[in-house]
Motif scaffolding. Structure first.
Motif, mmCIF file in Angstrom:
data_model
loop_
_atom_site.group_PDB
_atom_site.id
_atom_site.type_symbol
_atom_site.label_atom_id
_atom_site.label_comp_id
_atom_site.label_asym_id
_atom_site.label_seq_id
_atom_site.Cartn_x
_atom_site.Cartn_y
_atom_site.Cartn_z
ATOM 1 N N THR A 130 0.788 -1.241 -0.002
ATOM 2 C CA THR A 130 -0.211 0.085 0.027
ATOM 3 C C THR A 130 0.946 1.234 -0.094
ATOM 4 O OG1 THR A 130 -1.607 -1.047 1.294
ATOM 5 C CG2 THR A 130 -1.790 1.149 1.321
ATOM 6 N N GLN A 131 0.547 2.223 -0.870
ATOM 7 C CA GLN A 131 1.333 3.442 -0.933
ATOM 8 C C GLN A 131 0.754 4.397 0.360
ATOM 9 O OE1 GLN A 131 1.318 5.366 -4.624
ATOM 10 N NE2 GLN A 131 2.287 7.296 -3.835
ATOM 11 N N ILE A 132 1.460 4.717 1.358
ATOM 12 C CA ILE A 132 1.009 5.678 2.254
ATOM 13 C C ILE A 132 1.603 7.140 2.380
ATOM 14 C CG2 ILE A 132 0.934 3.754 3.870
ATOM 15 C CD1 ILE A 132 3.624 4.511 5.117
ATOM 16 N N LYS A 133 2.597 7.377 1.450
ATOM 17 C CA LYS A 133 3.221 8.758 1.155
ATOM 18 C C LYS A 133 3.350 9.094 -0.297
ATOM 19 C CE LYS A 133 6.033 9.545 5.120
ATOM 20 N NZ LYS A 133 7.200 10.098 5.814
ATOM 21 N N SER A 134 3.262 10.397 -0.646
ATOM 22 C CA SER A 134 3.351 10.892 -1.646
ATOM 23 C C SER A 134 4.622 10.902 -2.325
ATOM 24 C CB SER A 134 2.928 12.231 -2.054
ATOM 25 O OG SER A 134 2.955 12.846 -3.243
ATOM 26 N N ALA A 135 4.720 10.670 -3.664
ATOM 27 C CA ALA A 135 5.974 10.649 -4.554
ATOM 28 C C ALA A 135 6.413 12.243 -4.964
ATOM 29 C CB ALA A 135 5.900 9.621 -5.638
ATOM 30 N N ILE A 136 5.587 12.940 -4.405
ATOM 31 C CA ILE A 136 5.719 14.372 -4.903
ATOM 32 C C ILE A 136 7.194 14.824 -4.451
ATOM 33 C CG2 ILE A 136 5.280 16.676 -5.018
ATOM 34 C CD1 ILE A 136 2.372 15.813 -5.128
ATOM 35 N N GLY A 137 8.246 15.458 -5.277
ATOM 36 C CA GLY A 137 9.277 15.890 -4.330
ATOM 37 C C GLY A 137 10.520 14.794 -4.347
ATOM 38 N N GLY A 138 10.091 13.644 -4.769
ATOM 39 C CA GLY A 138 10.926 12.299 -4.679
ATOM 40 C C GLY A 138 11.938 12.338 -5.851
ATOM 41 N N LYS A 139 12.651 11.453 -5.865
ATOM 42 C CA LYS A 139 13.464 11.298 -7.227
ATOM 43 C C LYS A 139 12.793 10.582 -8.228
ATOM 44 C CE LYS A 139 17.893 11.243 -4.603
ATOM 45 N NZ LYS A 139 19.091 10.168 -4.222
ATOM 46 N N GLN A 140 13.207 10.610 -9.579
ATOM 47 C CA GLN A 140 12.515 10.232 -10.497
ATOM 48 C C GLN A 140 12.632 8.739 -10.454
ATOM 49 O OE1 GLN A 140 10.908 11.618 -13.198
ATOM 50 N NE2 GLN A 140 9.902 9.811 -13.598
ATOM 51 N N ASN A 141 13.540 7.867 -9.843
ATOM 52 C CA ASN A 141 13.692 6.385 -9.971
ATOM 53 C C ASN A 141 12.695 6.024 -8.911
ATOM 54 O OD1 ASN A 141 15.274 7.295 -7.470
ATOM 55 N ND2 ASN A 141 16.111 5.338 -7.360
ATOM 56 N N GLN A 142 12.518 6.763 -7.793
ATOM 57 C CA GLN A 142 11.488 6.368 -6.812
ATOM 58 C C GLN A 142 10.032 6.748 -7.434
ATOM 59 O OE1 GLN A 142 12.131 9.065 -3.482
ATOM 60 N NE2 GLN A 142 13.913 7.875 -2.845
ATOM 61 N N ARG A 143 9.622 7.469 -8.124
ATOM 62 C CA ARG A 143 8.178 7.849 -8.763
ATOM 63 C C ARG A 143 7.927 6.590 -9.867
ATOM 64 N NH1 ARG A 143 9.604 13.594 -8.886
ATOM 65 N NH2 ARG A 143 10.633 13.023 -10.844
ATOM 66 N N ASP A 144 9.135 6.277 -10.456
ATOM 67 C CA ASP A 144 9.123 5.225 -11.517
ATOM 68 C C ASP A 144 8.969 3.892 -10.618
ATOM 69 O OD1 ASP A 144 9.632 6.972 -13.459
ATOM 70 O OD2 ASP A 144 11.645 6.483 -13.787
ATOM 71 N N THR A 145 9.576 3.527 -9.594
ATOM 72 C CA THR A 145 9.411 2.344 -8.946
ATOM 73 C C THR A 145 8.046 2.183 -8.260
ATOM 74 O OG1 THR A 145 11.798 2.613 -8.293
ATOM 75 C CG2 THR A 145 10.167 0.986 -7.007
ATOM 76 N N LEU A 146 7.396 3.236 -8.131
ATOM 77 C CA LEU A 146 5.864 3.308 -7.577
ATOM 78 C C LEU A 146 5.167 2.739 -8.632
ATOM 79 C CD1 LEU A 146 5.596 6.082 -4.883
ATOM 80 C CD2 LEU A 146 5.857 3.996 -4.586
ATOM 81 N N ARG A 147 5.291 3.635 -9.657
ATOM 82 C CA ARG A 147 4.457 2.933 -11.049
ATOM 83 C C ARG A 147 4.573 1.724 -11.391
ATOM 84 N NH1 ARG A 147 0.770 6.127 -13.854
ATOM 85 N NH2 ARG A 147 1.147 6.992 -11.681
ATOM 86 N N SER A 148 6.017 1.096 -11.385
ATOM 87 C CA SER A 148 6.275 -0.153 -11.714
ATOM 88 C C SER A 148 5.429 -1.073 -10.901
ATOM 89 C CB SER A 148 7.716 -0.504 -11.811
ATOM 90 O OG SER A 148 8.273 0.400 -12.883
ATOM 91 N N LEU A 149 5.272 -0.719 -9.625
ATOM 92 C CA LEU A 149 4.689 -1.787 -8.631
ATOM 93 C C LEU A 149 3.169 -1.753 -8.817
ATOM 94 C CD1 LEU A 149 6.397 -0.764 -5.328
ATOM 95 C CD2 LEU A 149 6.268 -3.122 -6.411
ATOM 96 N N GLY A 150 2.609 -0.811 -9.631
ATOM 97 C CA GLY A 150 1.330 -0.707 -9.998
ATOM 98 C C GLY A 150 0.666 0.267 -8.994
ATOM 99 N N LEU A 151 1.407 0.996 -8.317
ATOM 100 C CA LEU A 151 0.535 1.919 -7.363
ATOM 101 C C LEU A 151 0.604 3.419 -8.141
ATOM 102 C CD1 LEU A 151 2.702 0.984 -4.453
ATOM 103 C CD2 LEU A 151 0.186 0.487 -4.719
ATOM 104 N N LYS A 152 -0.906 3.849 -8.147
ATOM 105 C CA LYS A 152 -1.187 5.119 -8.686
ATOM 106 C C LYS A 152 -1.304 6.290 -7.774
ATOM 107 C CE LYS A 152 -2.921 2.582 -12.380
ATOM 108 N NZ LYS A 152 -3.835 2.004 -13.209
ATOM 109 N N ARG A 153 -1.757 6.087 -6.516
ATOM 110 C CA ARG A 153 -2.066 7.175 -5.457
ATOM 111 C C ARG A 153 -1.723 6.685 -4.170
ATOM 112 N NH1 ARG A 153 -5.354 4.617 -7.473
ATOM 113 N NH2 ARG A 153 -7.568 4.746 -8.144
ATOM 114 N N ILE A 154 -2.085 7.580 -3.319
ATOM 115 C CA ILE A 154 -2.027 7.171 -1.805
ATOM 116 C C ILE A 154 -3.251 6.414 -1.497
ATOM 117 C CG2 ILE A 154 -1.949 8.172 0.456
ATOM 118 C CD1 ILE A 154 -0.400 10.741 -0.486
ATOM 119 N N GLY A 155 -2.900 5.633 -0.473
ATOM 120 C CA GLY A 155 -4.005 4.405 -0.294
ATOM 121 C C GLY A 155 -4.251 3.408 -1.195
ATOM 122 N N HIS A 156 -3.507 3.400 -2.296
ATOM 123 C CA HIS A 156 -3.770 2.336 -3.561
ATOM 124 C C HIS A 156 -3.009 1.110 -3.083
ATOM 125 C CE1 HIS A 156 -3.637 1.000 -7.808
ATOM 126 N NE2 HIS A 156 -4.651 0.353 -7.189
#
Length: 72
Positions: free
Chosen positions: A19-45
């Protein structure tokens, strides 16, 4: 596993509920890409994935943004 992501998730044959519990805003690009690769789209997903080497590596890349539990 506990409600908070442990420092290191290990490879096993179990299912993980991620479950994603925090936002990727302000994070590094590889962290945002990792969340998307896991299939997570928003907080609480939440997604359920096998605890294989690829998934565990991605979870260990962004443990501060996730909550990981064993899926029932």
């Amino acid at each position: 596993m506990t409600a908070i992501t442990p420092k290191r998730v290990v490879v096993s044959t179990k299912q993980l509920s991620i479950t994603q519990i925090k936002s990727a805003i302000g994070g590094k690009q590889n962290q945002r890409d990792t969340l998307r690769s896991l299939g997570l789209k928003r907080i609480g997903h939440t997604v359920v994935r096998e605890a294989d080497a690829v998934t565990v590596g991605m979870v260990n890349t962004v443990p501060h943004l996730l909550k990981v539990e064993e899926a029932n």
